[in-house]
Motif scaffolding. Structure first.
Motif, PDB file in Angstrom:
ATOM      1  N   ASN A  21       0.385  -1.193  -0.083  1.00 46.22           N
ATOM      2  CA  ASN A  21       0.202  -0.434   0.173  1.00 46.22           C
ATOM      3  C   ASN A  21       0.824   1.150  -0.006  1.00 46.22           C
ATOM      4  OD1 ASN A  21      -2.607  -1.632   0.013  1.00 46.22           O
ATOM      5  ND2 ASN A  21      -2.442  -0.581   2.165  1.00 46.22           N
ATOM      6  N   MET A  22       1.864   0.770   0.147  1.00 50.92           N
ATOM      7  CA  MET A  22       2.872   1.960   0.874  1.00 50.92           C
ATOM      8  C   MET A  22       3.796   2.563  -0.310  1.00 50.92           C
ATOM      9  SD  MET A  22       1.572   4.356   4.057  1.00 50.92           S
ATOM     10  CE  MET A  22       2.221   5.453   3.687  1.00 50.92           C
ATOM     11  N   TYR A  25       3.733   5.876  -2.303  1.00 47.81           N
ATOM     12  CA  TYR A  25       3.627   7.463  -1.572  1.00 47.81           C
ATOM     13  C   TYR A  25       5.092   7.556  -1.020  1.00 47.81           C
ATOM     14  CZ  TYR A  25      -1.081   6.471  -2.323  1.00 47.81           C
ATOM     15  OH  TYR A  25      -2.194   5.897  -2.670  1.00 47.81           O
ATOM     16  N   ASP A  28       7.305   8.260  -3.957  1.00 53.23           N
ATOM     17  CA  ASP A  28       6.613   9.540  -4.489  1.00 53.23           C
ATOM     18  C   ASP A  28       7.766  11.022  -3.929  1.00 53.23           C
ATOM     19  OD1 ASP A  28       5.427   8.888  -6.623  1.00 53.23           O
ATOM     20  OD2 ASP A  28       3.574   9.228  -5.540  1.00 53.23           O
ATOM     21  N   ALA A  29       7.609  10.045  -2.143  1.00 55.60           N
ATOM     22  CA  ALA A  29       8.180  11.188  -1.133  1.00 55.60           C
ATOM     23  C   ALA A  29       8.973  11.077  -0.589  1.00 55.60           C
ATOM     24  CB  ALA A  29       6.993  11.024   0.057  1.00 55.60           C
ATOM     25  N   GLN A  75      -4.611   0.224   7.119  1.00 59.40           N
ATOM     26  CA  GLN A  75      -4.181  -0.181   6.027  1.00 59.40           C
ATOM     27  C   GLN A  75      -5.217  -1.290   4.895  1.00 59.40           C
ATOM     28  OE1 GLN A  75      -1.624   0.958   3.992  1.00 59.40           O
ATOM     29  NE2 GLN A  75      -0.485   2.113   5.799  1.00 59.40           N
ATOM     30  N   LEU A 110       0.960  10.342   4.818  1.00 58.83           N
ATOM     31  CA  LEU A 110       1.981  11.561   4.102  1.00 58.83           C
ATOM     32  C   LEU A 110       1.051  12.192   3.483  1.00 58.83           C
ATOM     33  CD1 LEU A 110       3.827   8.519   2.439  1.00 58.83           C
ATOM     34  CD2 LEU A 110       5.073   9.765   3.417  1.00 58.83           C
ATOM     35  N   LYS A 111       1.531  12.927   3.248  1.00 53.30           N
ATOM     36  CA  LYS A 111       1.166  14.387   2.488  1.00 53.30           C
ATOM     37  C   LYS A 111       0.076  13.918   1.220  1.00 53.30           C
ATOM     38  CE  LYS A 111       3.593  18.507   4.306  1.00 53.30           C
ATOM     39  NZ  LYS A 111       4.770  19.093   4.051  1.00 53.30           N
ATOM     40  N   THR A 112       0.492  13.161   1.004  1.00 55.02           N
ATOM     41  CA  THR A 112       0.121  12.453  -0.788  1.00 55.02           C
ATOM     42  C   THR A 112      -0.237  11.822  -0.469  1.00 55.02           C
ATOM     43  OG1 THR A 112       2.249  11.424  -1.094  1.00 55.02           O
ATOM     44  CG2 THR A 112       2.142  13.881  -1.864  1.00 55.02           C
ATOM     45  N   SER A 113      -1.537  11.079   0.423  1.00 53.38           N
ATOM     46  CA  SER A 113      -2.376   9.940   0.582  1.00 53.38           C
ATOM     47  C   SER A 113      -3.674  10.509   0.479  1.00 53.38           C
ATOM     48  CB  SER A 113      -2.040   9.766   1.827  1.00 53.38           C
ATOM     49  OG  SER A 113      -2.361   8.221   2.324  1.00 53.38           O
ATOM     50  N   THR A 133       5.203  14.867   6.346  1.00 57.61           N
ATOM     51  CA  THR A 133       4.065  13.836   6.092  1.00 57.61           C
ATOM     52  C   THR A 133       3.247  14.977   7.398  1.00 57.61           C
ATOM     53  OG1 THR A 133       5.101  13.613   8.536  1.00 57.61           O
ATOM     54  CG2 THR A 133       4.718  11.812   6.983  1.00 57.61           C
TER      55      THR A 133
END
Length: 145
Positions: A21-22, A25, A28-29, A75, A110-113, A133
């Protein structure tokens, strides 16, 4: 749908689910997956597997402090998202938090989650911002659930 305690023999499956799942992200970070950190946290937490029929579809990991529950992981596999299951899990965390006499729930995202929208819908507010985050908190004081 059933939420059951996860034991030491579930750590590999839990890590695979969370990593899968992570990973997009984290990439990307520009963050690396930290297997040892995940495993140490697993040992110190209350962990639960969420299943439908015989399929594991989610993982929930919680720790507790003086006044709050900390959500280490919430999750769901992609095929089960956007069906209200995340909201149901948050409700379970709220119930557990109240049962323990605690007043707040905290987590880091995470900011993009895409999960950020879920947490905001459920009343979580930002309490700290870091490079990739956000630290979020929800107060349960005065709410009846």
């Amino acid at each position: 749908m059933k939420l059951v305690p996860a034991g030491a023999d579930d750590i590999d499956a839990a890590e695979r689910l969370v990593f899968a799942n992570m990973q997009p992200y984290l990439r990307d970070a520009d963050l690396a997956w930290e297997s040892e950190r995940f495993r140490q946290g697993f040992v110190a937490a209350d962990n639960y597997l969420l299943s439908v029929d015989a399929e594991t579809i989610g993982f929930l990991s919680l720790t507790y402090a003086a006044n709050h529950t900390y959500v280490r992981e919430l999750q769901l596999i992609a095929a089960y998202r956007r069906r209200g299951i995340g909201s149901w899990l948050i409700g379970e965390v709220e119930r557990s938090t109240r049962q323990r006499g605690l007043s707040h729930i905290r987590l880091r995202v995470l900011k993009t989650s895409p999960a950020l929208a879920l947490y905001r819908r459920h009343g979580f507010r930002m309490i700290i911002e870091e490079a990739a985050t956000l630290g979020l908190e929800k107060s349960l004081a005065g709410s009846s659930g």
